[in-house]
Design an enzyme around this catalytic site. Structure first.
Site, PDB file in Angstrom:
ATOM      1  N   HIS A 163      10.387  11.367 -27.818  1.00 51.90           N
ATOM      2  CA  HIS A 163       9.371  12.226 -27.198  1.00 51.90           C
ATOM      3  C   HIS A 163       9.782  13.705 -27.312  1.00 51.90           C
ATOM      4  CE1 HIS A 163       6.257  13.529 -24.493  1.00 51.90           C
ATOM      5  NE2 HIS A 163       7.144  14.054 -23.673  1.00 51.90           N
TER       6      HIS A 163
ATOM      7  N   HIS B  20       2.500  19.440 -26.121  1.00 51.81           N
ATOM      8  CA  HIS B  20       2.275  18.000 -25.943  1.00 51.81           C
ATOM      9  C   HIS B  20       1.039  17.467 -26.656  1.00 51.81           C
ATOM     10  CE1 HIS B  20       5.582  18.281 -23.234  1.00 51.81           C
ATOM     11  NE2 HIS B  20       5.530  16.996 -22.950  1.00 51.81           N
TER      12      HIS B  20
ATOM     13  N   LYS C 203       9.703  23.563 -12.619  1.00 58.46           N
ATOM     14  CA  LYS C 203       8.748  22.445 -12.537  1.00 58.46           C
ATOM     15  C   LYS C 203       8.318  22.241 -11.080  1.00 58.46           C
ATOM     16  CE  LYS C 203       6.956  18.160 -13.672  1.00 58.46           C
ATOM     17  NZ  LYS C 203       6.899  16.975 -14.437  1.00 58.46           N
TER      18      LYS C 203
ATOM     19  N   LYS D 213       4.277  12.196 -10.860  1.00 59.13           N
ATOM     20  CA  LYS D 213       3.450  11.392 -11.769  1.00 59.13           C
ATOM     21  C   LYS D 213       4.197  10.098 -12.051  1.00 59.13           C
ATOM     22  CE  LYS D 213       0.889  14.792 -14.488  1.00 59.13           C
ATOM     23  NZ  LYS D 213       0.644  15.263 -15.854  1.00 59.13           N
TER      24      LYS D 213
ATOM     25  N   GLU E 105      -2.717  18.535 -11.132  1.00 54.19           N
ATOM     26  CA  GLU E 105      -3.081  19.029 -12.469  1.00 54.19           C
ATOM     27  C   GLU E 105      -4.527  19.487 -12.545  1.00 54.19           C
ATOM     28  OE1 GLU E 105      -0.989  17.127 -15.776  1.00 54.19           O
ATOM     29  OE2 GLU E 105      -2.720  17.553 -17.035  1.00 54.19           O
TER      30      GLU E 105
ATOM     31  N   ASN F 243       2.086  21.112 -20.353  1.00 50.81           N
ATOM     32  CA  ASN F 243       1.740  20.353 -21.556  1.00 50.81           C
ATOM     33  C   ASN F 243       1.995  21.144 -22.837  1.00 50.81           C
ATOM     34  OD1 ASN F 243       0.896  18.062 -20.207  1.00 50.81           O
ATOM     35  ND2 ASN F 243      -1.157  18.882 -19.885  1.00 50.81           N
TER      36      ASN F 243
ATOM     37  N   ARG G 234      -0.807  23.322 -13.653  1.00 49.03           N
ATOM     38  CA  ARG G 234       0.157  22.311 -14.108  1.00 49.03           C
ATOM     39  C   ARG G 234      -0.036  21.955 -15.578  1.00 49.03           C
ATOM     40  NH1 ARG G 234       2.091  17.061 -10.548  1.00 49.03           N
ATOM     41  NH2 ARG G 234       3.528  16.214 -12.095  1.00 49.03           N
TER      42      ARG G 234
ATOM     43  N   ARG H 176       0.818  -1.230   0.000  1.00 45.57           N
ATOM     44  CA  ARG H 176       0.000   0.000   0.000  1.00 45.57           C
ATOM     45  C   ARG H 176       0.848   1.275   0.000  1.00 45.57           C
ATOM     46  NH1 ARG H 176      -3.237  -3.019   3.671  1.00 45.57           N
ATOM     47  NH2 ARG H 176      -5.040  -3.857   2.570  1.00 45.57           N
TER      48      ARG H 176
HETATM   49  N1  LIG Z   1       6.274  11.315 -14.866  1.00 46.06           N
HETATM   50  C1  LIG Z   1       6.303  12.390 -15.619  1.00 46.06           C
HETATM   51  O1  LIG Z   1       5.915  13.482 -15.202  1.00 46.06           O
HETATM   52  C2  LIG Z   1       6.874  12.278 -16.997  1.00 46.06           C
HETATM   53  C3  LIG Z   1       7.143  13.443 -17.734  1.00 46.06           C
HETATM   54  C4  LIG Z   1       7.732  13.306 -18.989  1.00 46.06           C
HETATM   55  C5  LIG Z   1       8.015  12.036 -19.482  1.00 46.06           C
HETATM   56  N2  LIG Z   1       7.711  10.945 -18.744  1.00 46.06           N
HETATM   57  C6  LIG Z   1       8.019   9.607 -19.242  1.00 46.06           C
HETATM   58  O2  LIG Z   1       9.434   9.501 -19.358  1.00 46.06           O
HETATM   59  C7  LIG Z   1       9.756   8.540 -20.360  1.00 46.06           C
HETATM   60  C8  LIG Z   1      10.886   9.068 -21.191  1.00 46.06           C
HETATM   61  O3  LIG Z   1      11.950   9.313 -20.343  1.00 46.06           O
HETATM   62  P1  LIG Z   1      13.445   9.598 -20.841  1.00 46.06           P
HETATM   63  O4  LIG Z   1      13.450  10.443 -22.028  1.00 46.06           O
HETATM   64  O5  LIG Z   1      14.176  10.013 -19.629  1.00 46.06           O
HETATM   65  O6  LIG Z   1      13.876   8.241 -21.407  1.00 46.06           O
HETATM   66  P2  LIG Z   1      14.236   6.760 -21.049  1.00 46.06           P
HETATM   67  O7  LIG Z   1      14.033   6.396 -19.656  1.00 46.06           O
HETATM   68  O8  LIG Z   1      13.544   6.016 -22.112  1.00 46.06           O
HETATM   69  O9  LIG Z   1      15.793   6.788 -21.397  1.00 46.06           O
HETATM   70  C9  LIG Z   1      16.226   7.067 -22.718  1.00 46.06           C
HETATM   71  C10 LIG Z   1      17.336   6.140 -23.142  1.00 46.06           C
HETATM   72  O10 LIG Z   1      18.551   6.503 -22.506  1.00 46.06           O
HETATM   73  C11 LIG Z   1      19.103   5.382 -21.817  1.00 46.06           C
HETATM   74  N3  LIG Z   1      19.823   5.958 -20.682  1.00 46.06           N
HETATM   75  C12 LIG Z   1      19.282   6.521 -19.579  1.00 46.06           C
HETATM   76  N4  LIG Z   1      20.230   7.094 -18.843  1.00 46.06           N
HETATM   77  C13 LIG Z   1      21.401   6.881 -19.463  1.00 46.06           C
HETATM   78  C14 LIG Z   1      22.752   7.265 -19.190  1.00 46.06           C
HETATM   79  N5  LIG Z   1      23.080   8.055 -18.171  1.00 46.06           N
HETATM   80  N6  LIG Z   1      23.708   6.839 -20.051  1.00 46.06           N
HETATM   81  C15 LIG Z   1      23.382   6.105 -21.150  1.00 46.06           C
HETATM   82  N7  LIG Z   1      22.124   5.762 -21.480  1.00 46.06           N
HETATM   83  C16 LIG Z   1      21.145   6.142 -20.638  1.00 46.06           C
HETATM   84  C17 LIG Z   1      17.922   4.500 -21.513  1.00 46.06           C
HETATM   85  O11 LIG Z   1      18.280   3.174 -21.323  1.00 46.06           O
HETATM   86  C18 LIG Z   1      17.090   4.690 -22.781  1.00 46.06           C
HETATM   87  O12 LIG Z   1      17.597   3.890 -23.812  1.00 46.06           O
HETATM   88  C19 LIG Z   1       8.495   8.260 -21.123  1.00 46.06           C
HETATM   89  O13 LIG Z   1       8.019   6.982 -20.817  1.00 46.06           O
HETATM   90  C20 LIG Z   1       7.509   9.324 -20.623  1.00 46.06           C
HETATM   91  O14 LIG Z   1       6.182   8.862 -20.593  1.00 46.06           O
HETATM   92  C21 LIG Z   1       7.169  11.040 -17.519  1.00 46.06           C
END
Ligand SMILES: NC(=O)c1ccc[n+]([C@@H]2O[C@H](COP(=O)([O-])OP(=O)(O)OC[C@H]3O[C@@H](n4cnc5c(N)ncnc54)[C@H](O)[C@@H]3O)[C@@H](O)[C@H]2O)c1
Length: 348
Positions: free
Chosen positions: A258, A239, A218, A137, A228, A236, A232, A115
């Site tokens: 992304h 987006h 942020k 999030k 949100e 977006n 917040r 939980r």
């Molecule tokens: N929670 C939120 O508020 C929020 C906001 C924006 C995005 N997201 C989510 O975040 C995700 C995207 O995150 P991201 O862009 O950080 O990507 P990711 O976690 O997909 O990482 C991108 C790539 O970089 C690699 N990587 C990570 N750190 C590394 C490092 N230091 N050295 C070498 N390689 C490394 C990973 O293995 C992956 O291949 C999406 O799923 C999206 O939905 C969440």
């Protein structure tokens, strides 16, 4: 010297963003924790190893494959099972080491295990340092929908260590650059936007001050609107278009990150703002700046094909889509329009 930014909800500190020079610096903040469990991205193993070596209370760790396909309930259950097998109690602290996929997954798993146990993030991508790992999030993809299952629970800490980006591939770095620029289009104190464009275009290594400035923006927005309900939404920016672009990319088997989609989406938002008289000349400014940084500026899909995806966007309510439009660098507004109205304005 560490820098701390508090996230305050209803007058109480709900979490902190901490700027660290070295990864081992995080040990100071969690040295009293009796049960730390590390969930890490395989591609960030070297960072997880430094964390595990520095933090005395580590009782277990699990590596995950950080892909959108594996950002699923199956992986959450895998993490939960590993916590159970390692004997994690309700005192446990889950430490997520990775990009947004890892922090979303680990935060969600922690928030439902017994939980809910606490979690903290060591973001290892620029995107996660300025965005995904801040604000609470968490969640996973479900069926064809991104981030469909999840909860909002604030991390105890988000440790922003410049050093962690050392091995991040250029394309992933740029993906985060789009979110960094987005943040400063929303709030632009001390001319951060222009300084960020200059930093990103020059390829200089040290951007810790700007990264923390974006993280602080942020954190401020999240403190004022943790669930949100209003403000917040401005995060977006770009987006609504970006999600439609990502949807089209999936349909066509195209590879668009992304952040690349967000960059193109912000330019479309600026074009819409210019067309509606909300802004003047912003599309041209963003196009020039993003191109200088190395981000794509031209959406490869016809606007009409984006329309269907935008209609299905989960942010659409009663036929209206909440478009966030930049008025100028440092200020955005919300305009609620039907997709048809937006398309008409964009194509005139
Ligand atoms: N929670 C939120 O508020 C929020 C906001 C924006 C995005 N997201 C989510 O975040 C995700 C995207 O995150 P991201 O862009 O950080 O990507 P990711 O976690 O997909 O990482 C991108 C790539 O970089 C690699 N990587 C990570 N750190 C590394 C490092 N230091 N050295 C070498 N390689 C490394 C990973 O293995 C992956 O291949 C999406 O799923 C999206 O939905 C969440």
């Amino acid at each position: 010297m560490e820098q701390e930014i508090a996230i305050t909800i209803d007058g109480k500190v709900a979490g902190r963003v901490v700027g660290c020079e070295r990864i081992s610096d995080i040990a100071r903040f969690v040295s009293e924790e009796p049960e730390v469990f590390v969930v890490y991205d395989e591609n960030a193993t070297w960072i997880a190893s430094e964390v595990i070596a520095a933090v005395p209370g580590v009782r277990g760790s699990i590596a995950i494959d950080a892909t959108e396909e594996e950002k699923s309930m199956d992986t959450v259950l895998l993490i939960a099972r590993s916590l159970l097998e390692a004997g994690a109690s309700r005192k446990a602290l889950v430490l997520a080491v990775g990009g947004g996929i890892t922090t979303d997954l680990a935060g969600f798993a922690a928030s439902i295990y017994k939980r809910g146990v606490r979690y903290a993030n060591v973001p290892t991508t620029l995107l996660a340092q300025v965005d995904a790992a801040i604000g609470g999030k968490t969640g996973v993809n479900f069926d064809d929908y991104k981030n469909m299952l999840g909860v909002i629970v604030q991390p105890l800490y988000t440790f922003v260590c410049a050093d962690a980006l050392r091995t991040l591939p250029r394309r992933d770095f740029l993906s985060g650059a789009a979110e960094l620029l987005k943040t400063f289009i929303i709030e632009n104190e001390d001319d951060h936007y222009a300084r960020a464009v200059q930093w990103l275009a020059s390829g200089n290594a040290d951007g810790q001050e700007l990264i923390l400035a974006a993280a602080a923006v942020k954190a401020g927005v999240v403190s004022r609107d943790p669930f949100e309900a209003g403000e917040r939404r401005k995060l977006n920016l770009g987006h609504t278009f970006a999600h439609a672009i990502e949807h089209e990319a999936r349909q066509n088997g195209d590879d668009i990150t992304h952040g690349e989609a967000v960059a193109m989406g912000m330019i479309l938002a600026a074009r819409l703002g210019d067309a509606l008289g909300v802004s003047a000349g912003l599309e041209a400014r963003l196009t020039a700046d993003f191109a200088a940084v190395g981000l794509p500026v031209q959406c490869p899909y016809p606007l009409e094909t984006l329309a269907g995806a935008m209609d299905k966007d989960k942010k659409a309510e009663e036929g209206l889509v909440h478009f966030i439009l930049p008025e100028r660098i440092g200020s955005v507004i919300q305009r609620d329009l039907t997709v048809a109205e937006a398309l008409k304005a964009l194509t005139i």
